[in-house]
Scaffold this active site. Structure first.
Site, PDB file in Angstrom:
ATOM      1  CG  ASP A   1      34.502  50.642  27.778  1.00 27.23           C
ATOM      2  OD1 ASP A   1      35.446  50.365  28.553  1.00 27.23           O
ATOM      3  OD2 ASP A   1      34.676  50.982  26.587  1.00 27.23           O
TER       4      ASP A   1
ATOM      5  CE  LYS B   1      31.856  50.557  24.950  1.00 29.65           C
ATOM      6  NZ  LYS B   1      32.961  49.981  24.167  1.00 29.65           N
TER       7      LYS B   1
ATOM      8  CG  ASP C   1      38.995  48.436  24.312  1.00 29.61           C
ATOM      9  OD1 ASP C   1      39.872  48.321  23.452  1.00 29.61           O
ATOM     10  OD2 ASP C   1      38.204  49.420  24.319  1.00 29.61           O
TER      11      ASP C   1
ATOM     12  CB  SER D   1      29.758  53.000  22.622  1.00 30.62           C
ATOM     13  OG  SER D   1      30.487  53.544  23.690  1.00 30.62           O
TER      14      SER D   1
ATOM     15  CE  LYS E   1      33.059  54.417  26.043  1.00 33.93           C
ATOM     16  NZ  LYS E   1      34.282  53.612  25.866  1.00 33.93           N
TER      17      LYS E   1
ATOM     18  CE  LYS F   1      37.801  49.842  20.857  1.00 32.40           C
ATOM     19  NZ  LYS F   1      38.183  50.764  21.944  1.00 32.40           N
TER      20      LYS F   1
ATOM     21  N   GLY G   1      34.914  49.799  18.510  1.00 32.69           N
ATOM     22  CA  GLY G   1      34.941  50.942  17.606  1.00 32.69           C
ATOM     23  C   GLY G   1      35.805  52.046  18.161  1.00 32.69           C
TER      24      GLY G   1
ATOM     25  CG  ASN H   1      37.241  53.737  28.013  1.00 30.00           C
ATOM     26  OD1 ASN H   1      36.064  54.073  27.859  1.00 30.00           O
ATOM     27  ND2 ASN H   1      37.923  53.160  27.040  1.00 30.00           N
TER      28      ASN H   1
ATOM     29  CD  GLU I   1      34.823  47.770  26.120  1.00 31.50           C
ATOM     30  OE1 GLU I   1      33.565  47.811  26.036  1.00 31.50           O
ATOM     31  OE2 GLU I   1      35.566  48.253  25.259  1.00 31.50           O
TER      32      GLU I   1
HETATM   33  O1  SMG Z   1      33.073  53.713  17.531  1.00 28.45           O
HETATM   34  O2  SMG Z   1      31.210  53.192  18.456  1.00 28.45           O
HETATM   35  C1  SMG Z   1      32.345  53.624  18.504  1.00 28.45           C
HETATM   36  C2  SMG Z   1      32.926  54.033  19.847  1.00 28.45           C
HETATM   37  C3  SMG Z   1      32.902  52.915  20.798  1.00 28.45           C
HETATM   38  O3  SMG Z   1      33.105  53.385  23.109  1.00 28.45           O
HETATM   39  C4  SMG Z   1      33.670  53.209  22.066  1.00 28.45           C
HETATM   40  N1  SMG Z   1      35.007  53.218  21.977  1.00 28.45           N
HETATM   41  O4  SMG Z   1      36.884  52.137  24.784  1.00 28.45           O
HETATM   42  O5  SMG Z   1      35.595  51.062  23.492  1.00 28.45           O
HETATM   43  C5  SMG Z   1      36.127  52.112  23.819  1.00 28.45           C
HETATM   44  C6  SMG Z   1      35.864  53.415  23.107  1.00 28.45           C
HETATM   45  C7  SMG Z   1      37.144  54.002  22.611  1.00 28.45           C
HETATM   46  C8  SMG Z   1      36.997  55.360  22.058  1.00 28.45           C
HETATM   47  S1  SMG Z   1      36.861  56.466  23.311  1.00 28.45           S
HETATM   48  C9  SMG Z   1      36.949  57.994  22.729  1.00 28.45           C
HETATM   49 MG    MG Z   2      36.457  50.121  25.420  1.00 29.35          MG
END
Ligand code: SMG
Ligand code: MG
Length: 377
Positions: A197, A170, A247, A144, A172, A271, A299, A199, A222
């Protein structure tokens, strides 16, 4: 499949909780903010035969979800720990039921369940992967990548991860940093496995922008909309060719069932922390498998504790897409386990030792600890 062979109960003597501040190798930026230090809670279940470890994956601020570290600390020490200690002897499969009367706080529940599970499996000499039903000894590793200064910096970053061998990228995105960033990565690297992603940074009013991403042939988008926007996600899914993956919205097996019934997602990010534990994660895996819905392991910038457990989970048969199961050094220069996960040919190994299959580095643990408390029976 439910657990083939449940774990034996453990006799709980107490719980030790620590807040850690673990420095990141580089700041990590998402649509909701930037972090440079991972604030996380680790939990140790104290039992007569060795104990076990868990991780509460909250962040310092309630920006990814409503949970946050100080809230998790309070609810775990005030309610969850005591409720489990009151029972004395607890099997891992009973933890969720014992904690069920307490609403929400799934990350805190997951951390306690993992500590009990690790303790129980270590006592029996059973690896977590075998317990959950893993069918692989290593899992493909995706990475990510946070939002960078500009698209050129993003391309440089992604290139580094591809050179390391990561098999899926991936990125953001957020409003204003979506189509251009995605185009830059596609232009630079061609047909690599790529997903985005958000969020929850968009609303249905952004449908035209999100539809522009269709031309990049992404694996998925995502969580474009808010956590509780299941109906809007279903509407959006009819307007995009890019598969919609949820997610934040998938907080339980029930939420997953509802999302699938509504057509709000055609892929699910699992998760364990977000859904209340590895057993609830297994239930979501099972129901998605029955429904023919692909899943992948998300993650939460876990330390070596949660990372080991995620590798075991990602080795289940329904995890048909590479997860955010990256090597420890993706986020950390120094981890709290003695053998941090490494990338080998684009994969991460599923630990084979008892329980989580990793050992804590007591010096690192101590160095990163900023708060500690113990509750006993
Ligand atoms: O652990 O590789 C990892 C992080 C993966 O992007 C990641 N996680 O929304 O999927 C998600 C984010 C949540 C954590 S954001 C600080
Ligand atoms: Mg996510």
């Amino acid at each position: 499949m439910p657990i083939a062979s449940p774990a034996a109960p453990v006799t709980l003597e107490g719980f030790e909780f620590r807040v850690l501040h673990v420095p990141l190798v580089a700041p990590f930026t998402t649509s909701f903010g930037t972090e440079s230090v991972r604030e996380v809670i680790v939990v140790r279940a104290l039992t007569s035969d060795g104990g076990g470890w868990g991780e509460i994956v909250t962040q310092a601020d309630p920006l990814y979800s409503s949970e946050y570290t100080q809230g998790a600390w309070d609810v775990a020490l005030r309610f969850f720990g005591p409720a489990l200690l009151d029972r004395g002897s607890v099997a891992p499969e009973e933890v969720a039921t014992i904690l069920e009367p307490f609403k929400g706080h799934r990350m805190a529940k997951a951390g306690l369940e993992l500590a009990v599970l690790d303790a129980a499996l270590r006592a029996q000499g059973r690896p977590l992967g075998e317990y959950l039903g893993a069918v692989r000894d290593r899992v493909p590793s995706g990475v990510s990548v946070g939002i960078q200064r500009d698209p050129a910096a993003l391309v440089e970053n992604v290139g580094g991860y591809l050179d390391e061998g990561y098999v899926r990228i991936k990125i953001k995105i957020k409003p204003g940093r979506d189509v251009g960033d995605t185009a830059a990565v596609r232009d630079a690297f061609g047909a690599i496995p790529l997903q985005v992603d958000a969020n929850s940074a968009y609303t249905l009013a952004d449908v035209d922008t999100l539809a522009e991403l269709d031309r990049f042939d992404l694996l998925l988008i995502e969580q474009p909309l808010q956590e509780d926007d299941l109906v809007d996600h279903a509407t959006l899914a009819t307007r995009l060719t890019t598969p919609v993956c949820l997610d934040e919205s998938i907080t339980s097996a029930k939420a997953a069932t509802d999302a699938l019934a509504l057509g709000a997602a055609s892929v699910i990010n699992i998760k364990a922390g977000r859904v209340g534990g590895y057993l609830e994660a297994l239930a979501i895996h099972d129901l998605c498998r029955d429904a023919g819905i692909p899943v992948w392991c998300g993650g939460m910038l876990e330390t070596g504790i949660g990372r080991a457990a995620n590798a075991a989970l990602a080795a289940l048969p329904g995890f048909t897409l590479p997860g955010d199961v990256s090597a420890s050094d993706r986020f950390y220069l120094r981890d709290i386990v003695t053998e941090p996960a490494v990338l080998e040919d684009g994969h991460v190994r599923v630990p084979t030792g008892p329980g989580l299959g990793v050992d804590i580095d007591p010096v690192a643990l101590e160095d990163f600890t900023v708060a500690r408390d113990v509750i006993r029976r």
